[in-house]
Scaffold this motif. Sequence first.
Motif, PDB file in Angstrom:
ATOM      1  N   ALA A   1       0.820  -1.215   0.000  1.00  0.00           N
ATOM      2  CA  ALA A   1       0.000   0.000   0.000  1.00  0.00           C
ATOM      3  C   ALA A   1       0.852   1.263   0.000  1.00  0.00           C
ATOM      4  O   ALA A   1       0.456   2.285  -0.578  1.00  0.00           O
ATOM      5  CB  ALA A   1      -0.934  -0.004   1.201  1.00  0.00           C
TER       6      ALA A   1
ATOM      7  N   ALA B   1      -8.323  -0.395  -2.215  1.00  0.00           N
ATOM      8  CA  ALA B   1      -7.264  -0.887  -1.329  1.00  0.00           C
ATOM      9  C   ALA B   1      -7.548  -0.473   0.118  1.00  0.00           C
ATOM     10  O   ALA B   1      -7.389  -1.279   1.049  1.00  0.00           O
ATOM     11  CB  ALA B   1      -5.908  -0.358  -1.784  1.00  0.00           C
TER      12      ALA B   1
ATOM     13  N   LEU C   1      -5.430  -7.389  -2.554  1.00  0.00           N
ATOM     14  CA  LEU C   1      -4.843  -6.050  -2.541  1.00  0.00           C
ATOM     15  C   LEU C   1      -3.921  -5.859  -3.752  1.00  0.00           C
ATOM     16  O   LEU C   1      -3.989  -4.834  -4.443  1.00  0.00           O
ATOM     17  CB  LEU C   1      -4.073  -5.820  -1.239  1.00  0.00           C
ATOM     18  CG  LEU C   1      -3.394  -4.464  -1.083  1.00  0.00           C
ATOM     19  CD1 LEU C   1      -4.435  -3.354  -0.944  1.00  0.00           C
ATOM     20  CD2 LEU C   1      -2.473  -4.478   0.138  1.00  0.00           C
TER      21      LEU C   1
ATOM     22  N   LEU D   1      -4.592  -3.070  -6.636  1.00  0.00           N
ATOM     23  CA  LEU D   1      -3.613  -2.029  -6.944  1.00  0.00           C
ATOM     24  C   LEU D   1      -3.133  -2.119  -8.393  1.00  0.00           C
ATOM     25  O   LEU D   1      -2.923  -1.094  -9.052  1.00  0.00           O
ATOM     26  CB  LEU D   1      -2.440  -2.092  -5.965  1.00  0.00           C
ATOM     27  CG  LEU D   1      -2.799  -1.724  -4.518  1.00  0.00           C
ATOM     28  CD1 LEU D   1      -1.636  -2.019  -3.583  1.00  0.00           C
ATOM     29  CD2 LEU D   1      -3.241  -0.269  -4.401  1.00  0.00           C
TER      30      LEU D   1
END
Length: 167
Positions: free
Chosen positions: A17, A36, A155, A159
């Motif tokens: 992240a 996210a 995730l 992304l």
Amino acid sequence: MQNEENAKIRHAILKKAEGFDDDALNEKPSQEEWSAIQILDHLQKIETTIAEGVARAIEKNQQKKAVKKPIQLSVSRKVKVDAPKHTVPEDSYFTLEEMKERLNASRNRLYEVFTAADDETLRNNSMPHPVFGDVPLVQWFPFIGYHEKRHLSQLEETLRKVNEKKE
């Protein structure tokens, strides 16, 4: 040992992240998918729910034993599982820093609950899981790691999709 494994997975999630700005982290790849930030919100809500549930079960100490379940299957995303209503992420804008604080608070609470409990109580009590049924309390701590591993791949996919939309 399990502390280290859970910490590694959490670290990997946050590392993924950190390469994105808050706007990208709050962007949904599509209307049906989570952003996210929403994935991170779901993780802290699950962790908080589990910590509080385990704490209540320990306090009651009803001696409701259960056989160990194959919780490691939680990593697989082949089986779609709808998140329980109270763990569905908010549709609000959060910064990564705000979400990190929430994740730290939920992890600290989880550690607090499991550190205070003795092994016998954790083995001799259980709590229901929406897929596995009654799961021994002793398995809930490792379950967090498996659950987060499942969402780490989600995730990464989220992304990647957000990045592709920008290109």
